[in-house]
Write a protein that holds these residues in place. Sequence first.
Motif, PDB file in Angstrom:
ATOM      1  N   GLY A 127       4.304 -77.310 -18.779  1.00 32.66           N
ATOM      2  CA  GLY A 127       4.267 -76.319 -17.704  1.00 32.66           C
ATOM      3  C   GLY A 127       4.996 -76.814 -16.476  1.00 32.66           C
ATOM      4  O   GLY A 127       6.093 -76.397 -16.177  1.00 32.66           O
ATOM      5  N   GLY A 128       4.399 -77.756 -15.759  1.00 33.96           N
ATOM      6  CA  GLY A 128       5.025 -78.298 -14.554  1.00 33.96           C
ATOM      7  C   GLY A 128       4.552 -77.608 -13.298  1.00 33.96           C
ATOM      8  O   GLY A 128       4.269 -78.238 -12.285  1.00 33.96           O
ATOM      9  N   GLY A 129       4.455 -76.294 -13.344  1.00 30.30           N
ATOM     10  CA  GLY A 129       3.931 -75.520 -12.225  1.00 30.30           C
ATOM     11  C   GLY A 129       2.523 -75.033 -12.541  1.00 30.30           C
ATOM     12  O   GLY A 129       1.855 -75.537 -13.447  1.00 30.30           O
ATOM     13  N   HIS A 130       2.066 -74.037 -11.820  1.00 33.52           N
ATOM     14  CA  HIS A 130       0.696 -73.557 -11.941  1.00 33.52           C
ATOM     15  C   HIS A 130       0.569 -72.494 -13.027  1.00 33.52           C
ATOM     16  O   HIS A 130       1.498 -71.745 -13.297  1.00 33.52           O
ATOM     17  CB  HIS A 130       0.215 -72.991 -10.598  1.00 33.52           C
ATOM     18  N   GLY A 131      -0.610 -72.462 -13.635  1.00 26.12           N
ATOM     19  CA  GLY A 131      -0.915 -71.414 -14.597  1.00 26.12           C
ATOM     20  C   GLY A 131      -0.576 -71.778 -16.033  1.00 26.12           C
ATOM     21  O   GLY A 131      -0.030 -72.845 -16.321  1.00 26.12           O
ATOM     22  N   ASP A 132      -0.904 -70.866 -16.923  1.00 26.46           N
ATOM     23  CA  ASP A 132      -0.641 -71.041 -18.358  1.00 26.46           C
ATOM     24  C   ASP A 132       0.720 -70.454 -18.701  1.00 26.46           C
ATOM     25  O   ASP A 132       0.842 -69.240 -18.886  1.00 26.46           O
ATOM     26  CB  ASP A 132      -1.730 -70.339 -19.185  1.00 26.46           C
ATOM     27  N   TYR A 133       1.724 -71.302 -18.796  1.00 22.43           N
ATOM     28  CA  TYR A 133       3.041 -70.820 -19.197  1.00 22.43           C
ATOM     29  C   TYR A 133       3.807 -71.960 -19.854  1.00 22.43           C
ATOM     30  O   TYR A 133       3.435 -73.130 -19.751  1.00 22.43           O
ATOM     31  CB  TYR A 133       3.835 -70.277 -18.001  1.00 22.43           C
ATOM     32  N   HIS A 134       4.876 -71.620 -20.537  1.00 20.67           N
ATOM     33  CA  HIS A 134       5.747 -72.611 -21.165  1.00 20.67           C
ATOM     34  C   HIS A 134       7.206 -72.225 -20.965  1.00 20.67           C
ATOM     35  O   HIS A 134       7.547 -71.040 -20.914  1.00 20.67           O
ATOM     36  CB  HIS A 134       5.490 -72.700 -22.672  1.00 20.67           C
ATOM     37  N   LEU A 135       8.041 -73.226 -20.878  1.00 19.72           N
ATOM     38  CA  LEU A 135       9.480 -73.062 -21.020  1.00 19.72           C
ATOM     39  C   LEU A 135       9.848 -73.367 -22.464  1.00 19.72           C
ATOM     40  O   LEU A 135       9.174 -74.166 -23.125  1.00 19.72           O
ATOM     41  CB  LEU A 135      10.245 -74.038 -20.125  1.00 19.72           C
ATOM     42  N   LEU A 136      10.904 -72.760 -22.959  1.00 22.19           N
ATOM     43  CA  LEU A 136      11.504 -73.234 -24.196  1.00 22.19           C
ATOM     44  C   LEU A 136      12.442 -74.364 -23.782  1.00 22.19           C
ATOM     45  O   LEU A 136      13.318 -74.168 -22.946  1.00 22.19           O
ATOM     46  CB  LEU A 136      12.253 -72.109 -24.903  1.00 22.19           C
ATOM     47  N   VAL A 137      12.226 -75.558 -24.337  1.00 19.65           N
ATOM     48  CA  VAL A 137      12.917 -76.763 -23.856  1.00 19.65           C
ATOM     49  C   VAL A 137      13.819 -77.323 -24.946  1.00 19.65           C
ATOM     50  O   VAL A 137      13.360 -77.670 -26.043  1.00 19.65           O
ATOM     51  CB  VAL A 137      11.909 -77.844 -23.412  1.00 19.65           C
ATOM     52  N   LEU A 138      15.108 -77.432 -24.664  1.00 24.77           N
ATOM     53  CA  LEU A 138      16.112 -77.968 -25.574  1.00 24.77           C
ATOM     54  C   LEU A 138      16.529 -79.355 -25.108  1.00 24.77           C
ATOM     55  O   LEU A 138      16.750 -79.571 -23.909  1.00 24.77           O
ATOM     56  CB  LEU A 138      17.333 -77.058 -25.620  1.00 24.77           C
ATOM     57  N   ALA A 139      16.653 -80.302 -26.056  1.00 32.55           N
ATOM     58  CA  ALA A 139      16.953 -81.691 -25.702  1.00 32.55           C
ATOM     59  C   ALA A 139      18.192 -82.176 -26.453  1.00 32.55           C
ATOM     60  O   ALA A 139      18.095 -82.595 -27.611  1.00 32.55           O
ATOM     61  CB  ALA A 139      15.764 -82.587 -26.016  1.00 32.55           C
ATOM     62  N   PRO A 140      19.368 -82.135 -25.836  1.00 32.64           N
ATOM     63  CA  PRO A 140      20.590 -82.594 -26.506  1.00 32.64           C
ATOM     64  C   PRO A 140      20.647 -84.113 -26.579  1.00 32.64           C
ATOM     65  O   PRO A 140      20.050 -84.816 -25.760  1.00 32.64           O
ATOM     66  CB  PRO A 140      21.695 -82.047 -25.605  1.00 32.64           C
ATOM     67  N   ASP A 141      21.426 -84.629 -27.559  1.00 34.29           N
ATOM     68  CA  ASP A 141      21.584 -86.074 -27.697  1.00 34.29           C
ATOM     69  C   ASP A 141      22.936 -86.561 -27.195  1.00 34.29           C
ATOM     70  O   ASP A 141      23.243 -87.744 -27.288  1.00 34.29           O
ATOM     71  CB  ASP A 141      21.369 -86.509 -29.150  1.00 34.29           C
ATOM     72  N   GLY A 142      23.757 -85.656 -26.685  1.00 35.65           N
ATOM     73  CA  GLY A 142      25.066 -86.039 -26.182  1.00 35.65           C
ATOM     74  C   GLY A 142      25.756 -84.851 -25.560  1.00 35.65           C
ATOM     75  O   GLY A 142      25.173 -83.766 -25.421  1.00 35.65           O
ATOM     76  N   VAL A 143      27.007 -85.039 -25.195  1.00 33.18           N
ATOM     77  CA  VAL A 143      27.726 -83.997 -24.464  1.00 33.18           C
ATOM     78  C   VAL A 143      27.977 -82.771 -25.350  1.00 33.18           C
ATOM     79  O   VAL A 143      27.833 -81.634 -24.896  1.00 33.18           O
ATOM     80  CB  VAL A 143      29.041 -84.553 -23.887  1.00 33.18           C
ATOM     81  N   GLN A 144      28.338 -82.972 -26.626  1.00 34.81           N
ATOM     82  CA  GLN A 144      28.593 -81.823 -27.494  1.00 34.81           C
ATOM     83  C   GLN A 144      27.343 -80.972 -27.646  1.00 34.81           C
ATOM     84  O   GLN A 144      27.396 -79.744 -27.544  1.00 34.81           O
ATOM     85  CB  GLN A 144      29.086 -82.284 -28.866  1.00 34.81           C
ATOM     86  N   GLU A 145      26.201 -81.593 -27.902  1.00 26.99           N
ATOM     87  CA  GLU A 145      24.972 -80.809 -28.017  1.00 26.99           C
ATOM     88  C   GLU A 145      24.579 -80.188 -26.687  1.00 26.99           C
ATOM     89  O   GLU A 145      23.994 -79.096 -26.672  1.00 26.99           O
ATOM     90  CB  GLU A 145      23.827 -81.661 -28.560  1.00 26.99           C
ATOM     91  N   ALA A 146      24.883 -80.857 -25.588  1.00 30.03           N
ATOM     92  CA  ALA A 146      24.600 -80.263 -24.278  1.00 30.03           C
ATOM     93  C   ALA A 146      25.377 -78.970 -24.096  1.00 30.03           C
ATOM     94  O   ALA A 146      24.865 -77.976 -23.568  1.00 30.03           O
ATOM     95  CB  ALA A 146      24.924 -81.251 -23.154  1.00 30.03           C
ATOM     96  N   VAL A 147      26.623 -78.962 -24.556  1.00 30.99           N
ATOM     97  CA  VAL A 147      27.439 -77.748 -24.531  1.00 30.99           C
ATOM     98  C   VAL A 147      26.800 -76.669 -25.402  1.00 30.99           C
ATOM     99  O   VAL A 147      26.602 -75.517 -24.979  1.00 30.99           O
ATOM    100  CB  VAL A 147      28.871 -78.061 -25.016  1.00 30.99           C
ATOM    101  N   GLU A 148      26.479 -77.036 -26.644  1.00 25.44           N
ATOM    102  CA  GLU A 148      25.948 -76.053 -27.589  1.00 25.44           C
ATOM    103  C   GLU A 148      24.605 -75.502 -27.124  1.00 25.44           C
ATOM    104  O   GLU A 148      24.352 -74.290 -27.199  1.00 25.44           O
ATOM    105  CB  GLU A 148      25.814 -76.704 -28.963  1.00 25.44           C
ATOM    106  N   MET A 149      23.735 -76.373 -26.634  1.00 27.97           N
ATOM    107  CA  MET A 149      22.411 -75.920 -26.222  1.00 27.97           C
ATOM    108  C   MET A 149      22.456 -75.108 -24.938  1.00 27.97           C
ATOM    109  O   MET A 149      21.665 -74.175 -24.757  1.00 27.97           O
ATOM    110  CB  MET A 149      21.469 -77.113 -26.083  1.00 27.97           C
ATOM    111  N   THR A 150      23.384 -75.435 -24.044  1.00 28.55           N
ATOM    112  CA  THR A 150      23.554 -74.611 -22.855  1.00 28.55           C
ATOM    113  C   THR A 150      23.982 -73.200 -23.241  1.00 28.55           C
ATOM    114  O   THR A 150      23.472 -72.207 -22.710  1.00 28.55           O
ATOM    115  CB  THR A 150      24.586 -75.240 -21.891  1.00 28.55           C
ATOM    116  N   MET A 151      24.892 -73.103 -24.195  1.00 29.98           N
ATOM    117  CA  MET A 151      25.342 -71.785 -24.648  1.00 29.98           C
ATOM    118  C   MET A 151      24.216 -71.034 -25.363  1.00 29.98           C
ATOM    119  O   MET A 151      24.027 -69.835 -25.162  1.00 29.98           O
ATOM    120  CB  MET A 151      26.566 -71.932 -25.548  1.00 29.98           C
ATOM    121  N   GLN A 152      23.453 -71.742 -26.191  1.00 34.17           N
ATOM    122  CA  GLN A 152      22.326 -71.121 -26.888  1.00 34.17           C
ATOM    123  C   GLN A 152      21.244 -70.656 -25.922  1.00 34.17           C
ATOM    124  O   GLN A 152      20.550 -69.665 -26.175  1.00 34.17           O
ATOM    125  CB  GLN A 152      21.695 -72.121 -27.864  1.00 34.17           C
TER     126      GLN A 152
END
Length: 356
Positions: A127-152
């Motif tokens: 959560g990080g902030g207040h209340g019951d909520y979630h973010l969908l969290v993507l974790a890339p392992d490098g620059v190529q995945e950072a590109v792909e996950m940002t686009m996704q």
Amino acid sequence: MAKVLMKGNEAIGEAAIRAGCLNYFAYPITPQSEVAEYLSKRLPEVGGVFLQGESEVAVGYMIFGASGAGERVMTTSSSPGISLMSEAISYIAAAQCPAVFVNIMRGGPGLGGILPSQGDYFQATKGGGHGDYHLLVLAPDGVQEAVEMTMQAFGLAEKYRNPVMVMGDGMIGQMMEPVEFPDDLKTEPTNKDDWATNGMSTRKSKKSNLVKSLFLDPAELNQHNLNLKAKYEQMKKEDVQYELYNTDGDYQVLIASYGTMSRVCRTAIDMLKAEGIEVAMFRPKTLFPFPEKQVHDAAVKDSCKCVISIEMSMGQMVEDVQRCVMGKKPVEFYGECGGEIPSPEKIIEIVKELIG
């Protein structure tokens, strides 16, 4: 498709544009300031909007305003900056608006340091902030995945009408690697006329739309939270991403690791294999939803003696690993923070100690 050598932060900015995002609001903080620097030049070239807010708090609510109007919008920051945006992120999640946040993590807690860290796992996944909520969290392992996950991320944000976070560490932001920008990862914007505050004349409707997070009636608020929970359960069913490495045969140890730390672990596993020691790795690509069944199944294999979570933190993802393994195998932890990254040789030493 030709590859181009780019710094991670700049590649993330370009990926957002390629994904159809023309709205970017941010406040500078190392080690991700190059995203804003890049987009301040690049967005005007494609008819986009770049605006530096007076603070991360202000930026959070700029994102809320743009996402509430149905626009594709993104911000990038680093750990303390995301902390300051946490209230707005809670509002955006409650109001069910799509938005993309990128966190290029630095050391903490407090002001910490500007070197790489994975110390924001709790902040992102719990959560990080207040209340019951979630973010969908993507974790890339490098620059190529950072590109792909940002686009996704933009398609996922619109699919669920929910904030999505791309969470990398300082290494991903600062390293340079060859990247390509896959055309098939760009998604067409969804129809937002049934909820966005994009103007009745724009959508040729006599019905006004209201984006809100305030529910004063207890029963209504409870039902709203149940609706949000159902959405998070849908994420778990449809959008879990992970990688298994060296799991085809028997292995004595299962390493759990994510992000750039997993690349160091992969090197250690290859070096151990050359010595005749079989070790496997489980890498979650989505930190929420966490691949619960997949890590459990990899851990309970007969040949596996134990599981170890290796992180650039003091032990955060390890709690999710322990929860998923359910006591069926010992779960150990090794981590470093402050910017020092465990070497393959250190990981080999730890693994050898575990197997005696």
